[in-house]
Design a protein around this motif. Structure first.
Motif, PDB file in Angstrom:
ATOM      1  N   GLN A 386       2.919  -6.339 -12.148  1.00 51.45           N
ATOM      2  CA  GLN A 386       1.595  -5.814 -11.830  1.00 51.45           C
ATOM      3  C   GLN A 386       1.580  -4.285 -11.741  1.00 51.45           C
ATOM      4  OE1 GLN A 386      -0.852  -8.124  -8.939  1.00 51.45           O
ATOM      5  NE2 GLN A 386       1.078  -9.109  -8.401  1.00 51.45           N
ATOM      6  N   ALA A 387       2.723  -3.684 -11.436  1.00 44.43           N
ATOM      7  CA  ALA A 387       2.789  -2.231 -11.291  1.00 44.43           C
ATOM      8  C   ALA A 387       4.064  -1.711 -11.946  1.00 44.43           C
ATOM      9  CB  ALA A 387       2.735  -1.859  -9.813  1.00 44.43           C
ATOM     10  N   PRO A 388       4.144  -1.785 -13.279  1.00 43.41           N
ATOM     11  CA  PRO A 388       5.396  -1.408 -13.962  1.00 43.41           C
ATOM     12  C   PRO A 388       5.765   0.072 -13.788  1.00 43.41           C
ATOM     13  CG  PRO A 388       3.626  -1.770 -15.547  1.00 43.41           C
ATOM     14  CD  PRO A 388       3.129  -2.258 -14.236  1.00 43.41           C
ATOM     15  N   PHE A 389       4.786   0.968 -13.824  1.00 43.89           N
ATOM     16  CA  PHE A 389       5.108   2.390 -13.706  1.00 43.89           C
ATOM     17  C   PHE A 389       5.692   2.717 -12.341  1.00 43.89           C
ATOM     18  CE2 PHE A 389       4.012   6.681 -12.339  1.00 43.89           C
ATOM     19  CZ  PHE A 389       4.610   7.433 -13.339  1.00 43.89           C
ATOM     20  N   ALA A 390       5.037   2.254 -11.293  1.00 38.57           N
ATOM     21  CA  ALA A 390       5.518   2.537  -9.935  1.00 38.57           C
ATOM     22  C   ALA A 390       6.900   1.936  -9.714  1.00 38.57           C
ATOM     23  CB  ALA A 390       4.528   1.997  -8.902  1.00 38.57           C
ATOM     24  N   CYS A 391       7.126   0.730 -10.228  1.00 36.72           N
ATOM     25  CA  CYS A 391       8.432   0.082 -10.055  1.00 36.72           C
ATOM     26  C   CYS A 391       9.513   0.792 -10.872  1.00 36.72           C
ATOM     27  CB  CYS A 391       8.344  -1.394 -10.442  1.00 36.72           C
ATOM     28  SG  CYS A 391       7.353  -2.390  -9.290  1.00 36.72           S
ATOM     29  N   ALA A 392       9.151   1.309 -12.036  1.00 38.32           N
ATOM     30  CA  ALA A 392      10.125   2.075 -12.827  1.00 38.32           C
ATOM     31  C   ALA A 392      10.514   3.348 -12.080  1.00 38.32           C
ATOM     32  CB  ALA A 392       9.528   2.414 -14.185  1.00 38.32           C
ATOM     33  N   ALA A 393       9.520   4.000 -11.469  1.00 36.61           N
ATOM     34  CA  ALA A 393       9.806   5.202 -10.687  1.00 36.61           C
ATOM     35  C   ALA A 393      10.703   4.877  -9.499  1.00 36.61           C
ATOM     36  CB  ALA A 393       8.506   5.836 -10.212  1.00 36.61           C
ATOM     37  N   MET A 394      10.410   3.763  -8.828  1.00 39.96           N
ATOM     38  CA  MET A 394      11.228   3.358  -7.685  1.00 39.96           C
ATOM     39  C   MET A 394      12.654   3.064  -8.125  1.00 39.96           C
ATOM     40  SD  MET A 394      11.434   2.887  -4.464  1.00 39.96           S
ATOM     41  CE  MET A 394      11.947   1.859  -3.059  1.00 39.96           C
ATOM     42  N   SER A 395      12.824   2.474  -9.288  1.00 38.98           N
ATOM     43  CA  SER A 395      14.165   2.195  -9.804  1.00 38.98           C
ATOM     44  C   SER A 395      14.928   3.495 -10.047  1.00 38.98           C
ATOM     45  CB  SER A 395      14.074   1.389 -11.107  1.00 38.98           C
ATOM     46  OG  SER A 395      13.390   0.166 -10.897  1.00 38.98           O
ATOM     47  N   ILE A 396      14.228   4.508 -10.558  1.00 37.78           N
ATOM     48  CA  ILE A 396      14.863   5.816 -10.779  1.00 37.78           C
ATOM     49  C   ILE A 396      15.308   6.414  -9.450  1.00 37.78           C
ATOM     50  CG2 ILE A 396      14.402   8.203 -11.468  1.00 37.78           C
ATOM     51  CD1 ILE A 396      12.581   7.069 -13.675  1.00 37.78           C
ATOM     52  N   PHE A 397      14.418   6.339  -8.441  1.00 30.01           N
ATOM     53  CA  PHE A 397      14.768   6.888  -7.126  1.00 30.01           C
ATOM     54  C   PHE A 397      16.018   6.209  -6.561  1.00 30.01           C
ATOM     55  CE2 PHE A 397       9.926   7.399  -6.673  1.00 30.01           C
ATOM     56  CZ  PHE A 397       9.954   8.643  -7.260  1.00 30.01           C
ATOM     57  N   LEU A 398      16.039   4.884  -6.625  1.00 25.88           N
ATOM     58  CA  LEU A 398      17.131   4.136  -6.020  1.00 25.88           C
ATOM     59  C   LEU A 398      18.453   4.360  -6.751  1.00 25.88           C
ATOM     60  CD1 LEU A 398      15.277   0.776  -5.227  1.00 25.88           C
ATOM     61  CD2 LEU A 398      15.881   2.604  -3.633  1.00 25.88           C
ATOM     62  N   PHE A 399      18.416   4.333  -8.070  1.00 27.84           N
ATOM     63  CA  PHE A 399      19.659   4.539  -8.822  1.00 27.84           C
ATOM     64  C   PHE A 399      20.165   5.975  -8.670  1.00 27.84           C
ATOM     65  CE2 PHE A 399      18.423   0.808 -11.709  1.00 27.84           C
ATOM     66  CZ  PHE A 399      19.296  -0.046 -11.058  1.00 27.84           C
ATOM     67  N   SER A 400      19.243   6.921  -8.547  1.00 31.10           N
ATOM     68  CA  SER A 400      19.654   8.305  -8.325  1.00 31.10           C
ATOM     69  C   SER A 400      20.242   8.470  -6.927  1.00 31.10           C
ATOM     70  CB  SER A 400      18.467   9.252  -8.515  1.00 31.10           C
ATOM     71  OG  SER A 400      18.872  10.605  -8.422  1.00 31.10           O
ATOM     72  N   LEU A 401      19.658   7.792  -5.940  1.00 28.93           N
ATOM     73  CA  LEU A 401      20.223   7.811  -4.587  1.00 28.93           C
ATOM     74  C   LEU A 401      21.635   7.239  -4.576  1.00 28.93           C
ATOM     75  CD1 LEU A 401      17.093   6.674  -2.524  1.00 28.93           C
ATOM     76  CD2 LEU A 401      18.326   8.817  -2.179  1.00 28.93           C
ATOM     77  N   ALA A 402      21.857   6.229  -5.418  1.00 28.16           N
ATOM     78  CA  ALA A 402      23.193   5.626  -5.499  1.00 28.16           C
ATOM     79  C   ALA A 402      24.188   6.515  -6.218  1.00 28.16           C
ATOM     80  CB  ALA A 402      23.110   4.270  -6.192  1.00 28.16           C
TER      81      ALA A 402
END
Length: 501
Positions: A386-402
């Protein structure tokens, strides 16, 4: 045409702009106390924070307070404007901009919006002052200016029991930590007879009461460890971050943490003897070893606690504690023989990158709260459909945090690793690598839920709020661009650090 020289007092323009913005918001609230005009209030706040960012960026490019002219000291040397002060003011202004843009949608329909934005600006004023503090007295006053509005912001959702309880706990623990910090300052003053950082450093060669001085240093460490949410002074953070409005959680975990660290950098590299080991302070207490212990314990406790969480927002809170441990490497690796400019600059650069990726992650949580999505990992199942853009951004944040090479977090952690090795503290390097690998597990849980798991069908997204999406998009773009653009960041950070060490 020759450039018109500015007076030295113009150097405090960035923090003054934060204060002026707060006063403008108070004036607006006085004229229209019941206003719920989100556009006007958010617009004033964004204009103020962008003005701070623009002026700070101008000063950085123009070399204000930097070599070869050197730092600008004001008000009896109580404030100093140099590369480090400007670097962290830019960081704080960037986070504030994201927070107020996201708050435009988050606060719609709520009362007391002017007070909310005013408190954010007042807290930012205190944080900017912390980055420029050059006296223990100024450090305490600026810390309180940053803290007091933060207590109210955490409890802003006054009809939410969790928010009010979190604000109360934050206030009580904060009052205790402020008392410890103030008492530590008083003990240092008793032993050295000075409050200004350079004067304290000069007096360390022959302190009147070395034992009292050592106790004072320990208490100052405790006070600053609270502000940075370092173990064992971290207990307030999960409660405060979970109970606060999500934009405020991002504000506290990014800007407030950065302000606490810049103050620690100044206190321990300028005032308390420096890391070279030739002064009497290290005969009383070796604060480098103290920070080595704090760093390892903080990153380990934060990450292991995050693994056990079932609520995403609370997981991010413990993740923030883990990142405090990573940044502590900037003090823990200041050993004799290390490249102090590299070590301290690495911590500064990580805080800047962390400011975007962590704030962005909390803005995503604000978006899910706006949609009425639950707090558990399973509530995020299928959200990407339902919200692919926001979830893609969240994935970037999380993987970058890792620390994966999708954002600037990869290179900032790499430099922290190099700083640990350069300082000859292998334990810090091992702890950083192991805990970063562990963090990938709980970050991946969120990504898997959003993209792989089937939706539970309970949530139907009907709106895509502009402000929240804009904040998330800006943070995501900045996080990605900081990977190829990390060079100027680390160069600026190391130049600023070189003025202290």
């Amino acid at each position: 045409m020759a450039a018109i020289p500015l007076p030295d007092t113009a150097a405090i323009a960035p923090m003054a702009l934060f204060a002026v913005t707060a006063l403008v918001l108070f004036l607006y609230d006085t004229v229209d106390p019941d206003s719920m005009n989100s556009e006007a209030l958010a617009g004033i706040s964004v204009a103020g924070s962008l003005s701070v960012l623009a002026v700070t960026g101008w000063y950085l490019v123009a070399g204000t307070g930097q070599p070869p002219e050197g730092a600008i000291k004001l008000f009896g040397d109580s404030l100093v404007v140099d590369g480090m002060a400007l670097f962290f003011t830019a960081l704080i202004a960037s986070v504030v901009t994201l927070v107020v843009v996201a708050s435009y949608d988050y606060l719609k329909g709520r009362e007391k919006q002017a007070e909310y934005y005013s408190l954010v600006m007042l807290a930012a004023t205190g944080m900017a002052m912390m980055s420029a503090a050059n006296s223990l007295a100024t450090a305490f006053i600026s810390l309180e200016l940053a803290s007091l509005p933060s207590y109210a912001l955490v409890a802003y959702l006054k009809h939410n029991k969790g928010s009010v309880e979190a604000g109360l706990k934050y206030f009580l623990i904060g009052a205790l930590s402020s008392a410890i910090f103030a008492y530590g300052i008083s003990l240092v003053y008793v032993s050295t007879g000075a409050l200004q950082f350079d004067a304290v450093a000069s007096a360390l060669a022959d302190p009147t009461a070395p034992g009292v001085l050592g106790l004072g240093v320990m208490m100052i460490i405790g006070g600053l460890a609270y502000k940075t949410a370092s173990v064992p002074f971290h207990f307030w953070a999960p409660e405060a971050y979970e109970g606060a409005p999500a934009p405020i959680s991002g504000f506290l975990s990014s800007a407030s943490k950065a302000a606490g660290f810049v103050l620690a950098f100044r206190v321990f590299t300028v005032a308390l003897g420096g890391p070279t080991g030739e002064l009497a302070i290290l005969d009383t207490i070796d604060w480098v070893v103290a920070f080595q212990i704090l760093a390892v314990v903080t990153m380990t406790v934060g990450n292991f606690a995050a693994v056990k969480q079932e609520r995403v927002k609370r997981m991010l809170a413990y993740s923030s504690i883990g990142h405090a441990g990573y940044v502590l490497i900037a003090l823990a690796a200041l050993t004799e023989g290390a490249d102090h400019q590299l070590v301290l600059g690495s911590g500064m650069a990580h805080l800047l990158v962390y400011g975007f990726m962590n704030t962005g992650a909390f803005m995503f949580i604000a978006l899910t709260e706006h949609w009425g999505v639950g707090r558990e990992f399973e509530d995020f199942n299928g959200l990407a459909k339902q919200a692919p853009f926001a979830c893609a951004a969240m994935s970037i944040f999380l993987f970058s945090l890792a620390g994966l090479p999708l954002g600037g977090g990869f290179l900032s952690k790499f430099y922290l690793l190099m700083a640990s090795i350069n300082g000859g503290v292998a334990l810090l390097a091992v702890a950083l690598v192991v805990n970063s690998a562990l963090s990938l597990y709980y970050y991946t849980r969120v990504v898997r839920a959003m993209w792989i798991e089937e939706p539970n069908g309970d949530v139907e997204i009907e709106s895509y709020p502009t402000g929240l999406y804009a904040a998330i998009a800006i943070a995501a773009v900045a996080t990605v661009l900081l990977l190829p653009g990390f060079g100027p960041v680390i160069e600026t950070a190391q130049t600023a650090a070189g003025m202290l060490v």
